[in-house]
Design a protein around this motif. Structure first.
Motif, PDB file in Angstrom:
ATOM      1  N   GLN A 176      32.695  23.424  12.753  1.00 23.32           N
ATOM      2  CA  GLN A 176      31.662  24.168  12.041  1.00 23.32           C
ATOM      3  C   GLN A 176      31.686  23.828  10.564  1.00 23.32           C
ATOM      4  O   GLN A 176      32.753  23.702   9.973  1.00 23.32           O
ATOM      5  CB  GLN A 176      31.879  25.685  12.227  1.00 23.32           C
ATOM      6  CG  GLN A 176      31.647  26.170  13.635  1.00 23.32           C
ATOM      7  CD  GLN A 176      30.192  26.050  14.033  1.00 23.32           C
ATOM      8  OE1 GLN A 176      29.285  26.155  13.210  1.00 23.32           O
ATOM      9  NE2 GLN A 176      29.961  25.813  15.305  1.00 23.32           N
ATOM     10  N   PRO A 177      30.496  23.704   9.951  1.00 24.55           N
ATOM     11  CA  PRO A 177      30.486  23.438   8.513  1.00 24.55           C
ATOM     12  C   PRO A 177      30.986  24.641   7.721  1.00 24.55           C
ATOM     13  O   PRO A 177      30.905  25.783   8.177  1.00 24.55           O
ATOM     14  CB  PRO A 177      29.019  23.157   8.195  1.00 24.55           C
ATOM     15  CG  PRO A 177      28.239  23.653   9.353  1.00 24.55           C
ATOM     16  CD  PRO A 177      29.167  23.759  10.524  1.00 24.55           C
ATOM     17  N   TYR A 178      31.519  24.361   6.558  1.00 23.98           N
ATOM     18  CA  TYR A 178      31.881  25.399   5.609  1.00 23.98           C
ATOM     19  C   TYR A 178      30.633  25.675   4.786  1.00 23.98           C
ATOM     20  O   TYR A 178      29.957  24.749   4.342  1.00 23.98           O
ATOM     21  CB  TYR A 178      33.023  24.920   4.714  1.00 23.98           C
ATOM     22  CG  TYR A 178      33.320  25.875   3.585  1.00 23.98           C
ATOM     23  CD1 TYR A 178      34.098  27.010   3.804  1.00 23.98           C
ATOM     24  CD2 TYR A 178      32.799  25.662   2.315  1.00 23.98           C
ATOM     25  CE1 TYR A 178      34.363  27.898   2.775  1.00 23.98           C
ATOM     26  CE2 TYR A 178      33.056  26.541   1.287  1.00 23.98           C
ATOM     27  CZ  TYR A 178      33.831  27.664   1.523  1.00 23.98           C
ATOM     28  OH  TYR A 178      34.079  28.546   0.503  1.00 23.98           O
ATOM     29  N   ARG A 179      30.289  26.931   4.550  1.00 20.71           N
ATOM     30  CA  ARG A 179      29.097  27.278   3.779  1.00 20.71           C
ATOM     31  C   ARG A 179      29.485  27.855   2.424  1.00 20.71           C
ATOM     32  O   ARG A 179      30.294  28.769   2.325  1.00 20.71           O
ATOM     33  CB  ARG A 179      28.236  28.281   4.525  1.00 20.71           C
ATOM     34  CG  ARG A 179      27.023  28.700   3.675  1.00 20.71           C
ATOM     35  CD  ARG A 179      25.945  29.332   4.471  1.00 20.71           C
ATOM     36  NE  ARG A 179      25.165  28.269   5.075  1.00 20.71           N
ATOM     37  CZ  ARG A 179      24.016  28.477   5.712  1.00 20.71           C
ATOM     38  NH1 ARG A 179      23.547  29.692   5.825  1.00 20.71           N
ATOM     39  NH2 ARG A 179      23.373  27.463   6.244  1.00 20.71           N
ATOM     40  N   HIS A 180      28.870  27.298   1.387  1.00 20.98           N
ATOM     41  CA  HIS A 180      29.044  27.772   0.012  1.00 20.98           C
ATOM     42  C   HIS A 180      27.664  28.154  -0.511  1.00 20.98           C
ATOM     43  O   HIS A 180      26.703  27.411  -0.317  1.00 20.98           O
ATOM     44  CB  HIS A 180      29.663  26.676  -0.847  1.00 20.98           C
ATOM     45  CG  HIS A 180      29.840  27.056  -2.277  1.00 20.98           C
ATOM     46  ND1 HIS A 180      30.652  28.100  -2.667  1.00 20.98           N
ATOM     47  CD2 HIS A 180      29.307  26.556  -3.410  1.00 20.98           C
ATOM     48  CE1 HIS A 180      30.611  28.203  -3.989  1.00 20.98           C
ATOM     49  NE2 HIS A 180      29.795  27.278  -4.470  1.00 20.98           N
ATOM     50  N   GLU A 181      27.561  29.295  -1.165  1.00 24.01           N
ATOM     51  CA  GLU A 181      26.273  29.752  -1.683  1.00 24.01           C
ATOM     52  C   GLU A 181      26.312  29.856  -3.206  1.00 24.01           C
ATOM     53  O   GLU A 181      27.314  30.285  -3.774  1.00 24.01           O
ATOM     54  CB  GLU A 181      25.892  31.097  -1.066  1.00 24.01           C
ATOM     55  CG  GLU A 181      25.667  30.986   0.435  1.00 24.01           C
ATOM     56  CD  GLU A 181      25.264  32.295   1.071  1.00 24.01           C
ATOM     57  OE1 GLU A 181      24.589  32.241   2.109  1.00 24.01           O
ATOM     58  OE2 GLU A 181      25.634  33.368   0.555  1.00 24.01           O
ATOM     59  N   TRP A 227      35.505  24.660  -0.579  1.00 24.03           N
ATOM     60  CA  TRP A 227      35.900  24.227   0.764  1.00 24.03           C
ATOM     61  C   TRP A 227      37.380  23.869   0.780  1.00 24.03           C
ATOM     62  O   TRP A 227      38.124  24.306   1.667  1.00 24.03           O
ATOM     63  CB  TRP A 227      35.019  23.057   1.186  1.00 24.03           C
ATOM     64  CG  TRP A 227      35.338  22.408   2.483  1.00 24.03           C
ATOM     65  CD1 TRP A 227      35.418  23.009   3.713  1.00 24.03           C
ATOM     66  CD2 TRP A 227      35.581  21.017   2.713  1.00 24.03           C
ATOM     67  NE1 TRP A 227      35.700  22.071   4.680  1.00 24.03           N
ATOM     68  CE2 TRP A 227      35.802  20.836   4.085  1.00 24.03           C
ATOM     69  CE3 TRP A 227      35.624  19.902   1.864  1.00 24.03           C
ATOM     70  CZ2 TRP A 227      36.062  19.591   4.657  1.00 24.03           C
ATOM     71  CZ3 TRP A 227      35.876  18.661   2.433  1.00 24.03           C
ATOM     72  CH2 TRP A 227      36.097  18.512   3.812  1.00 24.03           C
ATOM     73  N   ALA A 284      22.199  27.649  -0.195  1.00 22.85           N
ATOM     74  CA  ALA A 284      23.317  27.564   0.750  1.00 22.85           C
ATOM     75  C   ALA A 284      23.638  26.096   0.977  1.00 22.85           C
ATOM     76  O   ALA A 284      22.738  25.309   1.294  1.00 22.85           O
ATOM     77  CB  ALA A 284      22.955  28.235   2.063  1.00 22.85           C
ATOM     78  N   ASP A 308      26.011  23.613   3.188  1.00 21.92           N
ATOM     79  CA  ASP A 308      26.932  23.429   4.299  1.00 21.92           C
ATOM     80  C   ASP A 308      27.717  22.141   4.085  1.00 21.92           C
ATOM     81  O   ASP A 308      27.137  21.080   3.839  1.00 21.92           O
ATOM     82  CB  ASP A 308      26.185  23.372   5.625  1.00 21.92           C
ATOM     83  CG  ASP A 308      25.611  24.721   6.007  1.00 21.92           C
ATOM     84  OD1 ASP A 308      26.138  25.755   5.558  1.00 21.92           O
ATOM     85  OD2 ASP A 308      24.621  24.746   6.768  1.00 21.92           O
ATOM     86  N   THR A 310      30.396  19.410   5.585  1.00 23.18           N
ATOM     87  CA  THR A 310      30.912  18.902   6.847  1.00 23.18           C
ATOM     88  C   THR A 310      31.495  17.508   6.661  1.00 23.18           C
ATOM     89  O   THR A 310      30.781  16.610   6.205  1.00 23.18           O
ATOM     90  CB  THR A 310      29.787  18.813   7.905  1.00 23.18           C
ATOM     91  OG1 THR A 310      29.102  20.050   7.986  1.00 23.18           O
ATOM     92  CG2 THR A 310      30.331  18.442   9.265  1.00 23.18           C
ATOM     93  N   TYR A 326      26.751  17.104   2.738  1.00 19.22           N
ATOM     94  CA  TYR A 326      26.340  18.380   2.162  1.00 19.22           C
ATOM     95  C   TYR A 326      24.880  18.583   2.523  1.00 19.22           C
ATOM     96  O   TYR A 326      24.043  17.740   2.186  1.00 19.22           O
ATOM     97  CB  TYR A 326      26.496  18.368   0.636  1.00 19.22           C
ATOM     98  CG  TYR A 326      27.913  18.096   0.194  1.00 19.22           C
ATOM     99  CD1 TYR A 326      28.783  19.142  -0.062  1.00 19.22           C
ATOM    100  CD2 TYR A 326      28.376  16.791   0.029  1.00 19.22           C
ATOM    101  CE1 TYR A 326      30.089  18.895  -0.467  1.00 19.22           C
ATOM    102  CE2 TYR A 326      29.679  16.548  -0.374  1.00 19.22           C
ATOM    103  CZ  TYR A 326      30.523  17.594  -0.616  1.00 19.22           C
ATOM    104  OH  TYR A 326      31.814  17.361  -1.014  1.00 19.22           O
TER     105      TYR A 326
END
Length: 128
Positions: free
Chosen positions: A3-8, A38, A73, A75, A77, A90
């Protein structure tokens, strides 16, 4: 690769240009913010003591512009692992609207030096 890591990121007034969109140079800074968060989330504080890296290549494609006060947002990966390098994708959006995609190639280097070094096994396992 999981699963991707999500940063906002909330877009600030000073990050937009005369057209009201985020000035293009800020997008790579946003990518760098997402990368740092991440790495902290997966490797913890102090990860730079045993692992460091530099950017070798960055490729970015824009779909639309993010605007002041929108929530961007991103993501994160990993998409490729080599012995001393890896690629990270990204994918950024505001809601369902795509904003940009970027792929950066990183070279693992010995901490405190710029000589290529193998990606440590514990880093690969934590990020993959």
């Amino acid at each position: 690769m999981g699963q991707p890591y999500r940063h906002e990121i909330r877009i600030r007034y000073g990050e937009v240009d005369m057209q009201g969109h985020v000035f293009n140079a800020h997008y790579l800074a946003f990518v760098d913010d997402a990368l740092e968060q991440w790495l902290l989330a997966r490797l913890g504080e102090g990860y730079t003591e045993a692992f460091d890296m530099v950017v070798k290549r960055a490729e970015m494609t824009w779909s639309s512009g993010a605007r002041h006060s929108e929530l961007l947002a991103i993501d994160v990966t990993p998409t490729r692992w080599g012995r001393t390098s890896f690629d990270v994708r990204y994918a950024a959006s505001v809601g369902e609207r795509p904003v940009f995609e970027a792929t950066l190639t990183y070279i693992s280097v010995a901490p405190g030096a710029l000589t290529p070094a193998p990606v440590p096994d514990h880093v690969r396992a934590a990020l993959a």
